[in-house]
Design an enzyme around this catalytic site. Structure first.
Site, short mmCIF file in Angstrom:
data_model
loop_
_atom_site.label_atom_id
_atom_site.label_comp_id
_atom_site.label_asym_id
_atom_site.label_seq_id
_atom_site.Cartn_x
_atom_site.Cartn_y
_atom_site.Cartn_z
N PRO A 1 9.21 11.52 -12.97
CA PRO A 1 8.83 12.68 -13.78
C PRO A 1 7.31 12.75 -13.99
O PRO A 1 6.69 11.77 -14.38
CB PRO A 1 9.54 12.43 -15.12
CG PRO A 1 10.58 11.40 -14.83
CD PRO A 1 10.06 10.58 -13.68
N GLU A 2 6.74 13.91 -13.69
CA GLU A 2 5.32 14.14 -13.93
C GLU A 2 5.21 15.24 -15.00
O GLU A 2 6.21 15.60 -15.61
CB GLU A 2 4.62 14.55 -12.62
CG GLU A 2 4.81 13.51 -11.51
CD GLU A 2 4.14 13.90 -10.20
OE1 GLU A 2 3.19 14.71 -10.21
OE2 GLU A 2 4.57 13.40 -9.15
N ARG B 1 16.56 2.48 -13.25
CA ARG B 1 15.70 1.34 -12.91
C ARG B 1 15.12 0.61 -14.13
O ARG B 1 14.35 -0.33 -13.96
CB ARG B 1 14.57 1.81 -12.00
CG ARG B 1 15.08 2.28 -10.65
CD ARG B 1 14.00 2.11 -9.60
NE ARG B 1 14.17 3.10 -8.55
CZ ARG B 1 13.30 3.28 -7.57
NH1 ARG B 1 12.19 2.57 -7.53
NH2 ARG B 1 13.52 4.19 -6.65
N ARG C 1 -17.33 9.23 -9.21
CA ARG C 1 -16.07 8.57 -8.82
C ARG C 1 -16.11 8.32 -7.32
O ARG C 1 -16.06 9.28 -6.54
CB ARG C 1 -14.86 9.45 -9.15
CG ARG C 1 -14.67 9.67 -10.62
CD ARG C 1 -13.88 8.51 -11.20
NE ARG C 1 -13.90 8.61 -12.66
CZ ARG C 1 -13.20 7.83 -13.45
NH1 ARG C 1 -12.44 6.90 -12.95
NH2 ARG C 1 -13.28 7.95 -14.76
#
Ligand SMILES: [Zn+2]
Length: 282
Positions: free
Chosen positions: A2-3, A112, A151
């Site tokens: 799930p995002e 899980r 970055r």
């Protein structure tokens, strides 16, 4: 996994069932799902409180409770929250049940066992781990540019870093980079202003579309598939162009075979023609 769009959907679809309902009891089938405080204190403190609201922050669900506590849930890889009744058959892999008044149950199903619940007083434990919310008005292209400056990591890895932007995971990072025509191995700092604008637009458009489609239930691992609180599946995966190899084996724009590489241990799909590794600027 799930995002942001999946967690936002869970929040939206749980709200009408649980707000203004009192927690009448908790059944911990697997105590390890409670990370804070002890399982015993968790149960004694939470019982009797009313759920006054739910918010999402990144991939976290934050339930506000009437005596000032917050119940913070992270679904991690395979968690889902299902709505049912006392008479409902316990869904397989249920690790905890939150019993509400008026015969409403929230089943925390998690094959899980990576999902977690915490009962806390404030959000300080997660605030420091999370960057800005990509769907808020305050998330402008300039904010994204500031987050990407200096970055040197691949942009795919940077997008997955929850401290840079909250809520994006493997699926939507691949979709956003494809839509923005940016190679996943480009460094964050190498993106031009124009590319950052495209990426910003792509992130917002793709996340909103996935929320409209109630999240993505990726097939192939039927046990682990994300499911909505009513037990049905999301539809966002049907619009994937590249993510998870679900979009077909060739690029929908140019017909070039989609490539798979591994970036920081995450399977990453992209079109080598539409998302060139180097632009004319370099
Ligand atoms: Zn292409």
């Amino acid at each position: 996994m799930p995002e942001l769009p999946e967690v936002e959907t869970v929040k939206n679809e749980l709200l009408p069932y649980v707000v203004s309902h009192r927690i009448a009891g908790v059944t911990l089938i697997w105590e390890g799902i409670v990370k804070e405080p002890s399982a015993q204190e968790f149960c004694s403190r939470i019982i009797g409180q009313e759920i006054t609201g739910i918010e999402r922050r990144g991939k976290y669900l934050i339930f506000s409770l009437s005596r000032g506590d917050l119940l913070i849930i992270h679904l991690k890889m395979t968690g889902s929250l299902l709505i049912g009744q006392d008479s409902s058959e316990l869904p397989k892999y249920t690790r905890a049940v939150i019993h509400l008044d008026k015969d409403i149950n929230i089943f925390f199903r998690d094959p899980r066992k990576f999902g977690v619940m915490r009962l806390v007083k404030d959000t300080s434990g997660i605030d420091s781990k999370l960057g800005p919310e990509p769907l808020e008005a305050s998330f402008t292209p300039q904010v994204l540019a500031d987050r990407l400056a200096k970055r040197t990591a691949p942009i795919k890895a940077v997008l997955l870093d929850q401290k840079v932007i909250a809520g994006i995971g493997n699926m939507y990072a691949d979709e956003a980079l494809f839509a923005a025509k940016i190679h996943p191995l480009r460094s964050g700092e190498s993106l031009s202003q124009e590319e950052i604008k495209r990426l910003h637009r792509a992130i917002q458009r793709i996340l909103w579309a996935a929320i409209d489609n109630k999240g993505a239930s990726v097939k192939g691992t039927s046990v682990d598939t994300y499911i909505r609180p009513d037990g049905t599946q999301g539809r966002a995966q049907f619009e994937f162009k590249v993510a998870h190899g679900l979009g077909g084996k060739t690029c929908p724009t140019c017909g070039t075979p989609i490539e798979r590489i591994v970036v920081r241990n995450r399977g990453t799909y992209f079109c080598p023609k539409c998302q060139p590794e180097r632009t004319g600027l370099y």
